[in-house]
Design a protein around this motif. Structure first.
Motif, PDB file in Angstrom:
ATOM      1  N   LEU A 109       0.810  -1.213   0.000  1.00  0.00           N
ATOM      2  CA  LEU A 109       0.000   0.000   0.000  1.00  0.00           C
ATOM      3  C   LEU A 109       0.847   1.268   0.000  1.00  0.00           C
ATOM      4  CD1 LEU A 109      -3.007  -0.887   2.337  1.00  0.00           C
ATOM      5  CD2 LEU A 109      -2.876  -0.930  -0.146  1.00  0.00           C
ATOM      6  N   TYR A 110       1.991   1.248   0.699  1.00  0.00           N
ATOM      7  CA  TYR A 110       2.796   2.471   0.743  1.00  0.00           C
ATOM      8  C   TYR A 110       3.307   2.826  -0.658  1.00  0.00           C
ATOM      9  CZ  TYR A 110       7.116  -0.296   0.461  1.00  0.00           C
ATOM     10  OH  TYR A 110       8.129  -1.126   0.043  1.00  0.00           O
ATOM     11  N   LYS A 146       5.793  -9.075   3.665  1.00  0.00           N
ATOM     12  CA  LYS A 146       6.657  -9.527   2.575  1.00  0.00           C
ATOM     13  C   LYS A 146       5.878 -10.030   1.353  1.00  0.00           C
ATOM     14  CE  LYS A 146      10.547 -10.753   5.556  1.00  0.00           C
ATOM     15  NZ  LYS A 146      11.546 -11.782   5.922  1.00  0.00           N
ATOM     16  N   GLN A 147       4.580 -10.283   1.505  1.00  0.00           N
ATOM     17  CA  GLN A 147       3.770 -10.711   0.357  1.00  0.00           C
ATOM     18  C   GLN A 147       2.873  -9.588  -0.154  1.00  0.00           C
ATOM     19  OE1 GLN A 147       1.744 -14.521   0.577  1.00  0.00           O
ATOM     20  NE2 GLN A 147       3.089 -15.172   2.243  1.00  0.00           N
ATOM     21  N   GLY A 148       2.691  -8.575   0.685  1.00  0.00           N
ATOM     22  CA  GLY A 148       1.827  -7.473   0.295  1.00  0.00           C
ATOM     23  C   GLY A 148       0.357  -7.826   0.435  1.00  0.00           C
ATOM     24  N   ILE A 149      -0.476  -7.263  -0.450  1.00  0.00           N
ATOM     25  CA  ILE A 149      -1.916  -7.497  -0.402  1.00  0.00           C
ATOM     26  C   ILE A 149      -2.252  -8.793  -1.127  1.00  0.00           C
ATOM     27  CG2 ILE A 149      -4.182  -6.616  -1.066  1.00  0.00           C
ATOM     28  CD1 ILE A 149      -2.886  -5.041   1.154  1.00  0.00           C
ATOM     29  N   VAL A 150      -3.048  -9.643  -0.468  1.00  0.00           N
ATOM     30  CA  VAL A 150      -3.427 -10.952  -1.012  1.00  0.00           C
ATOM     31  C   VAL A 150      -4.948 -11.087  -0.932  1.00  0.00           C
ATOM     32  CG1 VAL A 150      -3.231 -13.444  -0.722  1.00  0.00           C
ATOM     33  CG2 VAL A 150      -1.238 -11.988  -0.351  1.00  0.00           C
ATOM     34  N   LEU A 151      -5.545 -11.662  -1.976  1.00  0.00           N
ATOM     35  CA  LEU A 151      -6.989 -11.908  -1.989  1.00  0.00           C
ATOM     36  C   LEU A 151      -7.258 -13.338  -1.533  1.00  0.00           C
ATOM     37  CD1 LEU A 151      -8.066 -10.215  -5.347  1.00  0.00           C
ATOM     38  CD2 LEU A 151      -7.810  -9.203  -3.074  1.00  0.00           C
ATOM     39  N   LYS A 152      -8.231 -13.484  -0.639  1.00  0.00           N
ATOM     40  CA  LYS A 152      -8.593 -14.798  -0.123  1.00  0.00           C
ATOM     41  C   LYS A 152     -10.021 -15.117  -0.530  1.00  0.00           C
ATOM     42  CE  LYS A 152      -9.104 -17.516   4.118  1.00  0.00           C
ATOM     43  NZ  LYS A 152      -9.078 -17.486   5.600  1.00  0.00           N
ATOM     44  N   GLY A 153     -10.176 -16.208  -1.293  1.00  0.00           N
ATOM     45  CA  GLY A 153     -11.500 -16.613  -1.741  1.00  0.00           C
ATOM     46  C   GLY A 153     -11.376 -17.694  -2.793  1.00  0.00           C
ATOM     47  N   SER A 154     -12.517 -18.223  -3.241  1.00  0.00           N
ATOM     48  CA  SER A 154     -12.520 -19.230  -4.295  1.00  0.00           C
ATOM     49  C   SER A 154     -11.910 -18.651  -5.562  1.00  0.00           C
ATOM     50  CB  SER A 154     -13.959 -19.682  -4.581  1.00  0.00           C
ATOM     51  OG  SER A 154     -14.078 -20.289  -5.842  1.00  0.00           O
TER      52      SER A 154
END
Length: 694
Positions: A109-110, A146-154
């Motif tokens: 985000l930064y 270290k991975q940043g933004i991640v989406l969790k879902g099907s």
């Protein structure tokens, strides 16, 4: 100087009025502190050019005073310094979602905050909106070190979400245009994550393997394929699947498309991924009238479903029948294919749809057995929700054109003037039609009046209708009680007739022309439509599509034909249309070939068949013919054999024949009428029975 600073600068340059921090903050969707910093930069620029600064005027705001010549000169100078495309909040949210789901590198985000040149508080608000948007799809947004933004879902849901978000932000009719000039900011950012050259390659392969036709569905298919490819290349994979690829001509073309695309881009997806994209392409492709063998069945079900949902919910969906039917029937074709193949598709908006459109969802759920009789498998809640979405999109458009009211009486013993005062207040503040103002001694009259509710200034009882006691002068606190009373009794809400709809008048004029010996040609239709438009008379032009009796001529009716088998029955019923050049011989061969390949799907109801093929198989113009059979013929449909009456439909598009289809639906549901028709020995009797109104 960044773009947002320039845009704020231009506001001051050309504004003759003072501007406030709050106003600018709202317009540019950033904090007041950010606006102050922008103004400091602008003032530094003005000082360097020996011009007046932006000044603050107490209790009024900020203003920049310039001569006209200075304004023009500044406009030229700052345009030369424009180095940055400032993004609106909607554009930032679009870019964030694409970055989180399609970027090849971790997203922090930064970094985005710096890229957009916004404050942390503005980024926090952007992310709040991103999370709310994705939550509607059942997708979580996680921030992992270290991975940043991640989406969790099907994974299926994430792909559906990406495609949906792109469709909402990009003009799908023009994203493959050659011209780079005039691209929107969203299009520029889309091409950062899905390069235009990749889209062009996909489109080129589509052109070579599936179709050279240009339409919106081709572009959407190209975009969905690009989303699939991008997620696969990120190694975000669909779990193993048992989906089977059916060996049909259409699937062979889709398979060729996918294989050639993989060779062109040098990728080798696993079987589960190949089956996934082939299935998804099928759901896009089967929606066309020209490529689905079951398009007539899909249209019949769509018409029946619209009629049933309208009757059940009392929402006049027929007022938006054109757009609703187009989308619904296209979806229905894919649905039939999916459910027959026992393939489940996820609907991430299912619970939201059920919550906000429960009445429509329940109506479709009630109708579901009619569809299941065709598919031979149960409809899932996800599929019912998809069908509901098609109806829900029409609701707001319908509500904008319709008015509802409650019919009521006022009972008041304080005098006529007081009762009328209450009546006027109710009409002014609510959608209530007051039919009469009565005293308690006149309450017997209520039984004779067409009313549903009673408003009274005194406490009383009336067993047959809901009553609300109110003051003669409606106070602010009373309005809530009245609104709750109306809501409790919303089943009495009535639709106000649209006096501006002149469709019935249009028909009466046509009848007068016929009665005077005139001929109703397409030119007459067009001239009359134009006349109504010029005189501001609103007509539902889709209701003006030809009826069965307008298309079915006496020469198209064949009675008591002797046909030894179903193939000869199809050939015989098609003869009038061949003679009139409505169809070519190739159309007859296509009808027979389809039954040989797909079975007796043309047997639509008890003892009734509707022979048809695809429009491009040899249709020249709209036509229909019918033949009754001296001896019933077996087509191989256990539920509806033997066939006693067969129609032949030649359709040129997806809508012009819908009134004909409606007449056939009525006939399909009336076995008694079919038996009366097959006993007819002359055409006049046949027409009298066929066109009679119940």
């Amino acid at each position: 100087m960044k773009d947002r600073t320039i845009q704020i600068f231009k506001r001051f340059i050309w504004s003759d009025y003072s501007l406030t921090l709050d106003e600018l903050s709202e317009d540019f969707q950033v904090s007041n502190r950010t606006i102050r910093n922008e103004i400091k930069e602008i003032n530094a620029f003005l000082i360097s050019h020996k011009l007046s600064e932006i000044k603050t005027i107490r209790n009024r705001g900020m203003v920049l005073t310039l001569e006209q010549s200075e304004r023009k000169q500044l406009e030229i100078v700052i345009d030369e310094k424009n180095e940055f495309d400032y993004l609106s909040r909607e554009e930032r949210i679009f870019d964030l979602i694409l970055a989180f789901s399609l970027s090849e590198h971790p997203v922090f985000l930064y970094q985005k905050e710096s890229e957009y040149q916004i404050s942390k508080s503005t980024m926090d608000e952007d992310m709040r909106r991103v999370r709310n948007t994705l939550l509607a799809y059942g997708i979580e947004v996680l921030s992992i070190p270290k991975q940043g933004i991640v989406l969790k879902g099907s994974e299926r849901t994430i792909r559906t979400m990406i495609y949906d978000v792109i469709n909402q932000s990009i003009d799908s009719l023009r994203f493959l245009d050659e011209k780079e000039a005039g691209l929107s900011v969203s299009e520029k950012h889309l091409f950062r994550y899905i390069p235009k050259k990749v889209l062009k390659k996909i489109d080129h392969v589509y052109h070579q393997t599936i179709s050279s036709r240009e339409d919106i569905y081709r572009n959407q298919l190209v975009m969905f394929t690009a989303v699939w490819l991008s997620r696969y290349l990120r190694q975000e994979l669909i779990p193993s699947s048992d989906w089977e690829v059916w060996d049909t001509e259409q699937n062979q073309r889709r398979l060729s498309f996918v294989h050639q695309l993989c060779r062109t881009l040098a990728v080798r997806p696993p079987v589960s991924e190949l089956n996934y994209i082939l299935f998804m392409l099928e759901t896009f492709d089967t929606g066309s009238i020209s490529n689905s063998v079951e398009w007539v069945q899909a249209q019949l079900l769509s018409i029946q479903l619209i009629q049933f949902v309208e009757q059940t919910t009392q929402i006049p969906f027929s007022k938006k029948e054109e757009s609703l039917h187009e989308g619904l029937y296209r979806h229905m074709a894919g649905l039939i294919s999916r459910v027959k193949s026992e393939i489940q598709i996820l609907n991430p908006l299912k619970e939201t749809v059920k919550r906000y459109y429960g009445n429509i969802y329940f109506a479709i759920e009630t109708f579901a057995p009619t569809i299941e009789a065709i598919t031979k498998h149960e409809l899932s809640e996800d599929e019912i929700a998809f069908l509901t979405i098609h109806f829900s999109t029409s609701v707001s458009a319908i509500n904008q054109e319709l008015q509802y009211t409650y019919k009521a009486v006022v009972v008041c013993n304080h005098g006529t003037a007081t009762g009328r005062l209450l009546a006027e207040h109710l009409k002014e503040l609510f959608s209530i039609e007051i039919v009469a103002v009565l005293s308690t001694g006149e309450m017997e009259l209520i039984k004779k009046l067409d009313v549903d509710l009673i408003f009274s200034t005194l406490s009383l009882t009336y067993p047959d209708k809901p009553i609300l006691v109110v003051d003669p002068i409606i106070k602010v606190e009373s309005r809530k009680n009245i609104q709750e009373f109306l809501e409790r009794n919303r089943q009495f809400k009535r639709l106000v007739n649209n006096d501006n709809d002149s469709t019935e008048l249009f028909y009466k004029v046509l009848d007068l022309i016929k009665e005077s010996g005139g001929t109703i040609s397409s030119d007459i239709y067009q001239q009359l439509e134009t006349t109504f438009d010029q005189n501001h008379l609103k007509i539902n032009k889709r209701e003006l599509q030809p009826m069965l009796k307008d298309v079915l001529k006496k020469s198209d009716i064949l009675l008591l034909e002797k046909c030894p088998d179903w193939e000869s029955a199809i050939r015989r019923v098609a003869r009038p249309l061949l003679k009139e050049n409505c169809i070519n011989e190739s159309y007859v061969k296509a009808m027979i070939a389809s039954v040989n390949e797909f079975g007796p799907y043309i047997v639509m109801g008890k003892h009734l068949a509707l022979a048809h093929a695809r429009p491009e198989d040899g249709v020249n113009r709209l036509g229909i013919s019918v033949a009754t059979l001296a001896e019933p013929v077996v087509f191989g449909n256990e539920a509806n054999d033997p066939v006693k009456i067969i129609f032949c439909l030649a359709a040129v598009d997806s809508f012009s024949h819908l009134n004909i289809m409606k007449s056939l639906i009525e006939l399909i549901n009336d076995e008694t009428k079919i038996n009366r028709l097959v006993r007819c020995s002359n055409v006049s009797d046949f027409e009298a029975i066929l066109y009679e109104e119940c």
